[in-house]
Design a protein around this motif. Structure first.
Motif, mmCIF file in Angstrom:
data_model
loop_
_atom_site.group_PDB
_atom_site.id
_atom_site.type_symbol
_atom_site.label_atom_id
_atom_site.label_comp_id
_atom_site.label_asym_id
_atom_site.label_seq_id
_atom_site.Cartn_x
_atom_site.Cartn_y
_atom_site.Cartn_z
ATOM 1 N N ASP A 25 -9.937 -20.479 -1.396
ATOM 2 C CA ASP A 25 -10.068 -19.436 -2.418
ATOM 3 C C ASP A 25 -9.626 -18.113 -1.790
ATOM 4 N N ILE A 26 -8.442 -17.634 -2.198
ATOM 5 C CA ILE A 26 -7.883 -16.411 -1.615
ATOM 6 C C ILE A 26 -8.200 -15.256 -2.562
ATOM 7 N N GLY A 27 -9.057 -14.358 -2.110
ATOM 8 C CA GLY A 27 -9.552 -13.293 -2.985
ATOM 9 C C GLY A 27 -8.503 -12.231 -3.260
ATOM 10 N N ASP A 28 -8.693 -11.514 -4.355
ATOM 11 C CA ASP A 28 -7.805 -10.416 -4.716
ATOM 12 C C ASP A 28 -7.791 -9.380 -3.592
ATOM 13 N N GLY A 29 -6.599 -8.984 -3.146
ATOM 14 C CA GLY A 29 -6.489 -7.951 -2.116
ATOM 15 C C GLY A 29 -6.686 -8.452 -0.697
ATOM 16 N N GLU A 30 -6.820 -9.751 -0.523
ATOM 17 C CA GLU A 30 -6.971 -10.288 0.838
ATOM 18 C C GLU A 30 -5.650 -10.290 1.588
ATOM 19 N N VAL A 117 10.432 2.535 -3.807
ATOM 20 C CA VAL A 117 10.172 1.519 -2.780
ATOM 21 C C VAL A 117 10.826 1.906 -1.448
ATOM 22 N N ALA A 118 12.067 2.454 -1.545
ATOM 23 C CA ALA A 118 12.777 2.857 -0.324
ATOM 24 C C ALA A 118 11.981 3.946 0.388
ATOM 25 N N ASN A 119 11.371 4.799 -0.374
ATOM 26 C CA ASN A 119 10.565 5.878 0.203
ATOM 27 C C ASN A 119 9.342 5.299 0.936
ATOM 28 N N VAL A 120 8.665 4.348 0.292
ATOM 29 C CA VAL A 120 7.486 3.707 0.906
ATOM 30 C C VAL A 120 7.866 3.026 2.220
ATOM 31 N N ARG A 139 16.507 -4.860 8.204
ATOM 32 C CA ARG A 139 16.778 -5.941 7.241
ATOM 33 C C ARG A 139 15.471 -6.508 6.693
ATOM 34 N N GLN A 140 14.495 -6.636 7.614
ATOM 35 C CA GLN A 140 13.207 -7.179 7.186
ATOM 36 C C GLN A 140 12.551 -6.259 6.169
ATOM 37 N N ARG A 141 12.723 -4.955 6.359
ATOM 38 C CA ARG A 141 12.128 -4.011 5.409
ATOM 39 C C ARG A 141 12.841 -4.074 4.061
ATOM 40 N N VAL A 142 14.161 -4.328 4.092
ATOM 41 C CA VAL A 142 14.890 -4.471 2.829
ATOM 42 C C VAL A 142 14.367 -5.717 2.079
ATOM 43 N N ALA A 143 14.161 -6.800 2.840
ATOM 44 C CA ALA A 143 13.626 -8.029 2.216
ATOM 45 C C ALA A 143 12.251 -7.750 1.607
ATOM 46 N N LEU A 144 11.455 -6.971 2.305
ATOM 47 C CA LEU A 144 10.131 -6.592 1.780
ATOM 48 C C LEU A 144 10.285 -5.738 0.523
ATOM 49 N N GLY A 145 11.265 -4.827 0.585
ATOM 50 C CA GLY A 145 11.523 -3.935 -0.554
ATOM 51 C C GLY A 145 11.879 -4.728 -1.794
ATOM 52 N N ARG A 146 12.675 -5.775 -1.592
ATOM 53 C CA ARG A 146 13.075 -6.595 -2.736
ATOM 54 C C ARG A 146 11.872 -7.307 -3.358
ATOM 55 N N ALA A 147 10.879 -7.607 -2.513
ATOM 56 C CA ALA A 147 9.650 -8.210 -3.049
ATOM 57 C C ALA A 147 8.784 -7.141 -3.725
ATOM 58 N N LEU A 148 8.710 -5.968 -3.079
ATOM 59 C CA LEU A 148 7.855 -4.885 -3.581
ATOM 60 C C LEU A 148 8.284 -4.357 -4.947
ATOM 61 N N VAL A 149 9.598 -4.324 -5.167
ATOM 62 C CA VAL A 149 10.155 -3.677 -6.349
ATOM 63 C C VAL A 149 9.663 -4.342 -7.645
ATOM 64 N N LEU A 183 -1.184 -0.791 -0.693
ATOM 65 C CA LEU A 183 -0.900 -1.471 -1.965
ATOM 66 C C LEU A 183 -2.144 -2.129 -2.556
ATOM 67 N N GLY A 184 -3.014 -2.607 -1.682
ATOM 68 C CA GLY A 184 -4.208 -3.320 -2.148
ATOM 69 C C GLY A 184 -3.872 -4.657 -2.792
ATOM 70 N N SER A 185 -2.647 -5.161 -2.565
ATOM 71 C CA SER A 185 -2.257 -6.455 -3.163
ATOM 72 C C SER A 185 -2.703 -7.604 -2.262
#
Ligand code: ATP
Length: 370
Positions: A25-30, A117-120, A139-149, A183-185
């Motif tokens: 059970d993975i809680g919200d924000g974990e 997202v680029a700013n974050v 590159r890793q941050r761009v991959a993260l950005g694509r998820a974040l957007v 983010l609290g995600s």
């Protein structure tokens, strides 16, 4: 809100159960880290949550809604891969904005979100570049950005730092932790690196051969490993494990073998019991009045501020870790001692932790369960 629940999740490839009845059970924000050795089923479990590896049996739900059979794009989840999976011919801005364009958002909406997202992620000055013009970390941050957007409910990450060099890994580790708290995600993060798990996770789920071995906070899994497997997976060097027998001497219990005589601070009479005795390298002291273990020093390892002495105790290998210099020489025979609070006991045959609470109170023998 994103709570992810797995009930009896099983994924078979032919006869192999890559994921074997995992309930979690993975809680919200974990920030849940799936940890374990190569081939234990971490990636398969993450891919099952993403919908990329449909389950053979069991159930996955997201915020109470059954998503077991939902296609990946209809799940409110974003996956970040180890390989980044960036489009080489697209700029950073277009790579980040890709999921929004694919969903038919307007140019203005895409630009606004990409800039945010680029700013974050500190990518604002790199938006016009192509992926080949970036470092691994960028590159890793761009991959993260694509998820974040996409503003997903949860992020699923498969060894996202494994292509980075040691220094960048450390820096990106703390960036990810900060990002998570901002983010609290919900983050579900796969790694085989115990340092990543210990430093970033709110909870660690340790997998072994497709099965869940233990779930707990980093402190719980380190301080109270549920099995020999967990004890020997976490820690550098890992926990020392020695065969011993629990015997009663005048009403006091000891873990003994030919070179070992560790008092357990327990009283009572138990039939002699075969156990595996576990002591972390940092919990062994040199010299002192007591002689719990008799060791021969084989090798000294300089770690900078600390030193590790690799020793033998009878036929077993034992490591001692402490501030450098330990003041030892190879070939030397030394006596080592520990405190009962730092002693772990595992069932010799099953490898499971024995219920025993020496730090709470000296447990009477009847609470010493085998
Ligand atoms: P690593 O850290 O090496 O990536 P892992 O813990 O992520 O390993 P998985 O990739 O999930 O492990 O694999 C678990 C088991 O399932 C392994 O034995 C692997 O060989 C097997 N496996 C994974 N994918 C497939 C597949 N598509 N077909 C057959 N077997 C597979």
């Amino acid at each position: 809100m994103s709570r992810i629940q797995l009930e009896g999740a099983t994924k078979r490839f032919g006869h192999l159960a890559a994921v074997d009845e995992v309930s979690l059970d993975i809680g919200d924000g974990e920030f849940l880290v799936l940890l374990g050795p190569s081939g234990c089923g971490k990636s398969t479990l993450l891919r099952a949550i993403a919908g990329l590896a449909p389950l053979t049996a069991g159930r996955i739900s997201l915020d109470g809604k059954d998503i077991t059979h939902l296609p990946p794009r209809e799940r409110d989840l974003a996956m970040v891969f180890q390989s980044y999976a960036l489009y080489p011919h697209l700029s950073v801005a277009r790579n980040i904005g890709f999921p929004l364009r694919a969903r038919g958002r307007s140019k203005a909406q895409v630009r606004g979100k990409v800039d945010e997202v680029a700013n974050v992620l500190g990518l604002t000055d790199l938006l016009a570049r192509r992926p080949r013009e970036l470092s691994g970390g960028q590159r890793q941050r761009v991959a993260l950005g694509r998820a974040l957007v996409r503003d997903p409910g949860a992020f699923l990450m498969d060894e996202p730092l494994s292509n980075l060099d040691a220094k960048l890994r450390t820096a990106t580790r703390s960036e990810l932790t900060e990002l998570h708290s901002r983010l609290g995600s919900t983050f579900v993060y796969v790694t085989h690196d115990q340092v990543e798990a210990m430093t970033m996770a709110t909870r660690i789920a340790l997998l072994n051969n497709g099965k869940l071995e233990q779930v707990g906070t980093p402190a719980q899994v380190y301080d109270e490993p549920a099995s020999e497997f967990v004890a020997s997976f976490l820690g550098a060097p890992p926990m020392n494990l020695l065969p011993a027998t629990i015997v009663s001497r005048g009403g006091s219990l000891f873990a003994v073998s030919s070179e070992v005589e560790v008092p357990l601070d327990l009283t009572g009479d138990v039939p002699d019991t075969e156990v595996t005795l576990g002591i972390r390298p940092e919990h062994l002291r040199l010299g002192g009045k007591r002689r719990d273990l008799l060791a021969v020093v084989r090798l000294l390892e300089n770690l900078g501020s600390e030193e590790v002495a690799h020793c033998t105790v009878g036929g077993a290998r034992v490591c001692v870790r402490g501030p450098r210099p330990l003041g030892l020489a190879t070939g030397q025979t030394v006596s080592l001692s520990t405190t009962p609070a730092h002693v772990h006991l595992f069932h010799r045959a099953t490898g499971r932790r024995l219920l025993w609470a020496p730090t709470l109170s000296p447990a009477p023998a009847k609470e010493f369960q085998v």
